[in-house]
Design a protein around this motif. Structure first.
Motif, PDB file in Angstrom:
ATOM      1  N   PHE A  64       0.880  -1.180   0.000  1.00 29.18           N
ATOM      2  CA  PHE A  64       0.000   0.000   0.000  1.00 29.18           C
ATOM      3  C   PHE A  64       0.915   1.227   0.000  1.00 29.18           C
ATOM      4  O   PHE A  64       1.637   1.456   0.961  1.00 29.18           O
ATOM      5  N   ASP A  65       0.873   1.997  -1.082  1.00 24.76           N
ATOM      6  CA  ASP A  65       1.656   3.236  -1.160  1.00 24.76           C
ATOM      7  C   ASP A  65       0.823   4.346  -0.530  1.00 24.76           C
ATOM      8  O   ASP A  65      -0.107   4.863  -1.150  1.00 24.76           O
ATOM      9  N   THR A  66       1.169   4.719   0.709  1.00 27.60           N
ATOM     10  CA  THR A  66       0.313   5.623   1.477  1.00 27.60           C
ATOM     11  C   THR A  66       0.542   7.102   1.164  1.00 27.60           C
ATOM     12  O   THR A  66      -0.120   7.953   1.762  1.00 27.60           O
ATOM     13  N   HIS A  67       1.448   7.409   0.220  1.00 30.33           N
ATOM     14  CA  HIS A  67       1.667   8.822  -0.106  1.00 30.33           C
ATOM     15  C   HIS A  67       2.225   8.953  -1.513  1.00 30.33           C
ATOM     16  O   HIS A  67       3.396   8.650  -1.759  1.00 30.33           O
ATOM     17  N   THR A  68       1.383   9.409  -2.439  1.00 26.23           N
ATOM     18  CA  THR A  68       1.854   9.658  -3.807  1.00 26.23           C
ATOM     19  C   THR A  68       1.304  10.990  -4.328  1.00 26.23           C
ATOM     20  O   THR A  68       0.268  11.476  -3.877  1.00 26.23           O
ATOM     21  N   HIS A  69       2.054  11.535  -5.279  1.00 27.86           N
ATOM     22  CA  HIS A  69       1.565  12.672  -6.078  1.00 27.86           C
ATOM     23  C   HIS A  69       1.553  12.211  -7.544  1.00 27.86           C
ATOM     24  O   HIS A  69       2.101  12.866  -8.426  1.00 27.86           O
ATOM     25  N   PHE A  70       0.923  11.079  -7.757  1.00 27.82           N
ATOM     26  CA  PHE A  70       0.897  10.422  -9.066  1.00 27.82           C
ATOM     27  C   PHE A  70       0.049  11.192 -10.080  1.00 27.82           C
ATOM     28  O   PHE A  70       0.001  10.830 -11.246  1.00 27.82           O
ATOM     29  N   ASP A  71      -0.598  12.259  -9.618  1.00 33.42           N
ATOM     30  CA  ASP A  71      -1.414  13.085 -10.513  1.00 33.42           C
ATOM     31  C   ASP A  71      -0.607  14.188 -11.191  1.00 33.42           C
ATOM     32  O   ASP A  71      -1.102  14.815 -12.127  1.00 33.42           O
ATOM     33  N   GLY A 103      11.715   6.118   0.636  1.00 26.17           N
ATOM     34  CA  GLY A 103      12.945   5.568   0.071  1.00 26.17           C
ATOM     35  C   GLY A 103      14.195   5.994   0.795  1.00 26.17           C
ATOM     36  O   GLY A 103      15.274   5.424   0.552  1.00 26.17           O
ATOM     37  N   GLN A 104      14.101   6.961   1.704  1.00 24.83           N
ATOM     38  CA  GLN A 104      15.248   7.353   2.533  1.00 24.83           C
ATOM     39  C   GLN A 104      15.817   6.170   3.309  1.00 24.83           C
ATOM     40  O   GLN A 104      16.990   6.144   3.633  1.00 24.83           O
ATOM     41  N   ILE A 105      14.955   5.184   3.604  1.00 16.16           N
ATOM     42  CA  ILE A 105      15.379   4.030   4.399  1.00 16.16           C
ATOM     43  C   ILE A 105      16.405   3.184   3.637  1.00 16.16           C
ATOM     44  O   ILE A 105      17.107   2.369   4.239  1.00 16.16           O
ATOM     45  N   THR A 106      16.499   3.379   2.322  1.00 17.21           N
ATOM     46  CA  THR A 106      17.489   2.633   1.531  1.00 17.21           C
ATOM     47  C   THR A 106      18.874   3.272   1.616  1.00 17.21           C
ATOM     48  O   THR A 106      19.831   2.731   1.066  1.00 17.21           O
ATOM     49  N   ASN A 107      18.965   4.422   2.277  1.00 17.67           N
ATOM     50  CA  ASN A 107      20.246   5.132   2.400  1.00 17.67           C
ATOM     51  C   ASN A 107      20.894   4.794   3.750  1.00 17.67           C
ATOM     52  O   ASN A 107      20.357   5.151   4.797  1.00 17.67           O
ATOM     53  N   ASP A 127       6.122   8.749  -1.907  1.00 14.72           N
ATOM     54  CA  ASP A 127       6.116  10.212  -2.048  1.00 14.72           C
ATOM     55  C   ASP A 127       6.521  10.598  -3.463  1.00 14.72           C
ATOM     56  O   ASP A 127       7.140  11.643  -3.684  1.00 14.72           O
ATOM     57  N   CYS A 128       6.207   9.727  -4.426  1.00 16.91           N
ATOM     58  CA  CYS A 128       6.579  10.007  -5.808  1.00 16.91           C
ATOM     59  C   CYS A 128       5.915  11.317  -6.275  1.00 16.91           C
ATOM     60  O   CYS A 128       4.814  11.630  -5.837  1.00 16.91           O
ATOM     61  N   PRO A 129       6.642  12.094  -7.101  1.00 14.74           N
ATOM     62  CA  PRO A 129       7.878  11.783  -7.837  1.00 14.74           C
ATOM     63  C   PRO A 129       9.168  12.023  -7.056  1.00 14.74           C
ATOM     64  O   PRO A 129      10.253  11.928  -7.629  1.00 14.74           O
ATOM     65  N   ASP A 130       9.051  12.334  -5.747  1.00 15.41           N
ATOM     66  CA  ASP A 130      10.237  12.615  -4.931  1.00 15.41           C
ATOM     67  C   ASP A 130      10.670  11.378  -4.135  1.00 15.41           C
ATOM     68  O   ASP A 130      10.064  10.325  -4.227  1.00 15.41           O
ATOM     69  N   MET A 131      11.725  11.548  -3.305  1.00 11.03           N
ATOM     70  CA  MET A 131      12.197  10.529  -2.355  1.00 11.03           C
ATOM     71  C   MET A 131      12.558   9.199  -3.034  1.00 11.03           C
ATOM     72  O   MET A 131      12.242   8.115  -2.529  1.00 11.03           O
TER      73      MET A 131
END
Length: 272
Positions: A6-13, A188-192, A215-219
């Motif tokens: 479940f992607d709980t935060h997107t700006h896919f619009d 995706g910060q958790i991958t750093n 948080d796409c298109p960021d992070m």
């Protein structure tokens, strides 16, 4: 078989996705993203937000979309009183899962000026009142303002919880949000490996209070960044990398973690 995510935060619009949104939606579904939230930030984009939400839900092999209208604190100069009425109309007329993204942001020097910061607080409070009125959780944007966000939530006696999006605070701050009924959003910060503060937070909390987001298109997750000079666009299809990074940080097996995170997401959004 892909794990259910479940992607709980997107700006896919946003316009970043106009050229290939359909292809990316199919890729996300194939990657295991079963549901996502489309999140508002300025009133001028509400119609596009709604159009994208309705369009996604007409596709058969795409994640199910949920709607969350809100006025983002970073864009406080653009917000007008009428825009709060527009948020209310969306909550009244559409099936909205949450109000967001809302909160406080003092990252820019001008947003620390009393007049603008007071306006941020006013709009945050007004949207908390709308969330309370419609009995919806909120998706919080908190940047250099954790104490003030917590204070306003307590002042409003806000009891519907939600998600502290892209969490950047410390362990004690995270625990304070959890105490108020919030889940902690992990990007995706958790991958750093150098994001030591975030790793410390998730390891201290454990998986019970965490949800995933792109948080796409960021992070963009570290492994998906094609250049250190320019931003690489993030997409919902990258969510499995966030799960993988979190599993590594928690030293957990991905399947068990994914199941817990899925339940956390439903709980945070009152969908359980």
């Amino acid at each position: 078989m892909a794990l259910a995510l479940f992607d709980t935060h997107t700006h896919f619009d946003v316009a970043d996705f106009d050229a290939d949104r359909e292809q990316l939606a199919y890729q996300a579904k194939q990657a295991g993203v079963e549901q996502l939230i489309l999140i508002g930030f300025v009133q001028s984009r509400f119609q596009q937000l709604l159009n994208t939400h309705q369009w996604l839900n007409r596709l058969s092999q795409a994640p199910r979309s949920h709607l969350a209208p809100g006025l983002h604190p970073f864009y406080i100069e653009q917000h007008q009183p009428q825009h709060l009425l527009d948020v209310e109309q969306l909550l009244r007329k559409q099936e909205c899962v949450a109000v967001g993204e809302i909160g406080l942001d003092t990252f820019l020097k001008q947003h620390k000026q009393p007049e603008l910061y007071q306006k941020q607080q006013k709009y945050f409070t007004a949207q908390l009142e709308l969330a309370h009125q419609f009995q919806r959780p909120v998706l919080l944007h908190i940047r250099k303002s954790h104490a003030d966000v917590l204070a306003l939530l307590k002042q409003q006696n806000f009891s519907y919880g939600g998600i502290a999006h892209a969490f950047s605070g410390g362990v004690e701050e995270a625990k304070a949000f959890i105490k108020l009924g919030f889940k902690i959003g992990v990007t995706g910060q958790i991958t750093n490996p150098n994001a030591k503060k975030l790793h410390r937070v998730v390891q201290e909390l454990g998986p019970e209070h965490l949800v995933l987001e792109t948080d796409c298109p960021d992070m963009t997750p570290l492994c998906c960044q094609s250049s250190t000079e320019q931003r690489t666009r993030n997409t919902p299809a990258n969510l499995p990398y966030v799960l993988e990074g979190l599993a590594q940080s928690l030293q957990m097996e991905q399947t068990a973690l994914a199941e817990m995170i899925w339940q956390n997401s439903l709980q945070a959004l009152h969908l359980a």
